[in-house]
Design a protein around this motif. Structure first.
Motif, PDB file in Angstrom:
ATOM      1  N   MET A   1       0.835  -1.205   0.000  1.00 37.73           N
ATOM      2  CA  MET A   1       0.000   0.000   0.000  1.00 37.73           C
ATOM      3  C   MET A   1       0.872   1.258   0.000  1.00 37.73           C
ATOM      4  N   ILE A   2       1.921   1.259   0.791  1.00 39.55           N
ATOM      5  CA  ILE A   2       2.832   2.401   0.835  1.00 39.55           C
ATOM      6  C   ILE A   2       3.499   2.594  -0.524  1.00 39.55           C
ATOM      7  N   GLY A   3       3.809   1.504  -1.201  1.00 39.08           N
ATOM      8  CA  GLY A   3       4.368   1.598  -2.553  1.00 39.08           C
ATOM      9  C   GLY A   3       3.417   2.265  -3.523  1.00 39.08           C
ATOM     10  N   THR A   4       2.145   1.941  -3.429  1.00 38.34           N
ATOM     11  CA  THR A   4       1.140   2.571  -4.290  1.00 38.34           C
ATOM     12  C   THR A   4       0.985   4.049  -3.944  1.00 38.34           C
ATOM     13  N   ILE A   5       0.913   4.359  -2.657  1.00 36.34           N
ATOM     14  CA  ILE A   5       0.780   5.753  -2.226  1.00 36.34           C
ATOM     15  C   ILE A   5       1.993   6.562  -2.677  1.00 36.34           C
ATOM     16  N   SER A   6       3.159   5.934  -2.689  1.00 36.01           N
ATOM     17  CA  SER A   6       4.397   6.627  -3.041  1.00 36.01           C
ATOM     18  C   SER A   6       4.463   7.035  -4.507  1.00 36.01           C
ATOM     19  N   MET A   7       3.547   6.568  -5.301  1.00 31.48           N
ATOM     20  CA  MET A   7       3.478   7.022  -6.689  1.00 31.48           C
ATOM     21  C   MET A   7       3.001   8.466  -6.759  1.00 31.48           C
ATOM     22  N   ASP A   8       2.276   8.896  -5.736  1.00 33.37           N
ATOM     23  CA  ASP A   8       1.745  10.263  -5.647  1.00 33.37           C
ATOM     24  C   ASP A   8       2.748  11.130  -4.897  1.00 33.37           C
ATOM     25  N   ASP A   9       3.115  12.263  -5.469  1.00 30.96           N
ATOM     26  CA  ASP A   9       4.129  13.148  -4.890  1.00 30.96           C
ATOM     27  C   ASP A   9       3.767  13.580  -3.475  1.00 30.96           C
ATOM     28  N   ALA A  10       2.564  14.094  -3.301  1.00 34.42           N
ATOM     29  CA  ALA A  10       2.143  14.591  -1.988  1.00 34.42           C
ATOM     30  C   ALA A  10       1.984  13.440  -0.989  1.00 34.42           C
TER      31      ALA A  10
ATOM     32  N   GLY B   1       8.001   9.689   9.009  1.00 35.38           N
ATOM     33  CA  GLY B   1       9.046   8.777   9.462  1.00 35.38           C
ATOM     34  C   GLY B   1       8.899   7.356   8.961  1.00 35.38           C
ATOM     35  N   VAL B   2       8.241   7.193   7.837  1.00 39.47           N
ATOM     36  CA  VAL B   2       8.038   5.855   7.283  1.00 39.47           C
ATOM     37  C   VAL B   2       9.343   5.281   6.720  1.00 39.47           C
ATOM     38  N   ILE B   3      10.215   6.131   6.201  1.00 38.47           N
ATOM     39  CA  ILE B   3      11.447   5.644   5.564  1.00 38.47           C
ATOM     40  C   ILE B   3      12.346   4.907   6.567  1.00 38.47           C
ATOM     41  N   PRO B   4      12.642   5.487   7.737  1.00 44.26           N
ATOM     42  CA  PRO B   4      13.435   4.713   8.708  1.00 44.26           C
ATOM     43  C   PRO B   4      12.724   3.433   9.170  1.00 44.26           C
ATOM     44  N   ALA B   5      11.400   3.481   9.269  1.00 45.12           N
ATOM     45  CA  ALA B   5      10.640   2.283   9.657  1.00 45.12           C
ATOM     46  C   ALA B   5      10.773   1.199   8.594  1.00 45.12           C
TER      47      ALA B   5
ATOM     48  N   THR C   1      11.026  13.488  -1.335  1.00 42.91           N
ATOM     49  CA  THR C   1      11.358  12.218  -0.702  1.00 42.91           C
ATOM     50  C   THR C   1      12.780  11.780  -1.057  1.00 42.91           C
ATOM     51  N   ARG C   2      13.236  12.135  -2.238  1.00 42.91           N
ATOM     52  CA  ARG C   2      14.610  11.823  -2.628  1.00 42.91           C
ATOM     53  C   ARG C   2      15.589  12.482  -1.668  1.00 42.91           C
ATOM     54  N   ASP C   3      15.328  13.744  -1.354  1.00 42.38           N
ATOM     55  CA  ASP C   3      16.205  14.476  -0.429  1.00 42.38           C
ATOM     56  C   ASP C   3      16.197  13.838   0.957  1.00 42.38           C
ATOM     57  N   ILE C   4      15.025  13.419   1.416  1.00 44.68           N
ATOM     58  CA  ILE C   4      14.931  12.776   2.740  1.00 44.68           C
ATOM     59  C   ILE C   4      15.695  11.467   2.744  1.00 44.68           C
ATOM     60  N   ILE C   5      15.555  10.676   1.691  1.00 45.84           N
ATOM     61  CA  ILE C   5      16.265   9.393   1.609  1.00 45.84           C
ATOM     62  C   ILE C   5      17.777   9.618   1.605  1.00 45.84           C
ATOM     63  N   ILE C   6      18.241  10.596   0.854  1.00 42.93           N
ATOM     64  CA  ILE C   6      19.679  10.844   0.733  1.00 42.93           C
ATOM     65  C   ILE C   6      20.247  11.427   2.023  1.00 42.93           C
ATOM     66  N   LYS C   7      19.563  12.377   2.616  1.00 40.39           N
ATOM     67  CA  LYS C   7      20.117  13.089   3.776  1.00 40.39           C
ATOM     68  C   LYS C   7      19.888  12.397   5.114  1.00 40.39           C
ATOM     69  N   ASP C   8      18.796  11.688   5.247  1.00 40.00           N
ATOM     70  CA  ASP C   8      18.425  11.163   6.568  1.00 40.00           C
ATOM     71  C   ASP C   8      18.656   9.667   6.739  1.00 40.00           C
ATOM     72  N   THR C   9      19.157   8.987   5.732  1.00 43.26           N
ATOM     73  CA  THR C   9      19.364   7.551   5.908  1.00 43.26           C
ATOM     74  C   THR C   9      20.808   7.165   5.656  1.00 43.26           C
TER      75      THR C   9
ATOM     76  N   TYR D   1      10.819  -1.576  -3.936  1.00 46.08           N
ATOM     77  CA  TYR D   1       9.876  -0.896  -4.834  1.00 46.08           C
ATOM     78  C   TYR D   1       9.398   0.423  -4.222  1.00 46.08           C
ATOM     79  N   VAL D   2       9.153   0.452  -2.914  1.00 49.23           N
ATOM     80  CA  VAL D   2       8.743   1.696  -2.259  1.00 49.23           C
ATOM     81  C   VAL D   2       9.836   2.754  -2.447  1.00 49.23           C
ATOM     82  N   PHE D   3      11.077   2.373  -2.199  1.00 50.29           N
ATOM     83  CA  PHE D   3      12.177   3.326  -2.373  1.00 50.29           C
ATOM     84  C   PHE D   3      12.304   3.761  -3.832  1.00 50.29           C
ATOM     85  N   TYR D   4      12.091   2.832  -4.742  1.00 47.14           N
ATOM     86  CA  TYR D   4      12.112   3.141  -6.174  1.00 47.14           C
ATOM     87  C   TYR D   4      11.071   4.213  -6.500  1.00 47.14           C
ATOM     88  N   GLN D   5       9.866   4.067  -5.970  1.00 49.84           N
ATOM     89  CA  GLN D   5       8.816   5.057  -6.206  1.00 49.84           C
ATOM     90  C   GLN D   5       9.153   6.394  -5.549  1.00 49.84           C
ATOM     91  N   MET D   6       9.744   6.343  -4.364  1.00 50.89           N
ATOM     92  CA  MET D   6      10.019   7.574  -3.624  1.00 50.89           C
ATOM     93  C   MET D   6      11.135   8.412  -4.245  1.00 50.89           C
TER      94      MET D   6
END
Length: 163
Positions: free
Chosen positions: A102-111, A120-124, A155-163, A144-149
């Motif tokens: 479900m999170i993967g599907t939601i991640s297709m939408d920017d907002a 805080g879903v990414i660290p989880a 979300t790209r910035d959050i993945i790069i900076k916070d993980t 796949y979720v990360f691929y969509q994000m």
């Protein structure tokens, strides 16, 4: 009519059939738009786990480009539920996997992706990936979720900076 009956009677088998119908691309997917709110309203701790799995699975199949997932997440307060289910051992693996899908599907939408990232879903997801690294299906769906994000700047910035 089928959807109304399944939701009214809390019929897991009927909802399973509806979920299978929702997998097919084409004009049938748009028929589910009227029931997104009804399905989202069923996602709670009060409902049986099997019923919630089918509701999540049906919603996760709705890969409709114009669907405003942020609005759905806000209106039905789904973010805390989804995030809580990402904790390893918080529920049966089938439910946790449906939450990831479900999170993967939601991640297709920017907002929607930004809202999940801010919650805080990414660290989880990373924690769940570490816990379920032996399970290929979990690994595939989390990747796949990360691929969509990474398609969205926020979300790209959050993945790069916070993980």
């Amino acid at each position: 009519m089928l959807m109304k009956r399944a939701l009214k009677l809390k019929d897991v088998l009927m909802l399973k059939m509806i979920r299978n119908l929702s997998q097919h691309d084409g004009p049938t997917k748009s028929l589910f738009i009227d029931y997104i709110g009804d399905l989202a309203a069923q996602i709670s701790e009060e409902e049986s786990e099997e019923f919630v799995i089918e509701c999540l699975g049906t919603l996760a199949n709705l890969t409709i480009p114009d669907l405003d997932w942020e609005l759905v997440l806000k209106e039905y307060n789904l973010v805390p539920y989804l995030k809580d289910r990402l904790k390893p051992g918080s529920a049966e693996d089938d439910l946790i996997l449906e939450v990831v899908i479900m999170i993967g599907t939601i991640s297709m939408d920017d907002a929607g992706a930004a809202m999940l990232a801010d919650a805080g879903v990414i660290p989880a997801l990373i924690e769940l990936l570490n816990a379920q690294q032996e399970d290929d299906e979990f690994v595939c769906q989390i990747v796949y979720v990360f691929y969509q994000m990474v398609f969205h700047q926020v979300t790209r910035d959050i993945i790069i900076k916070d993980t």
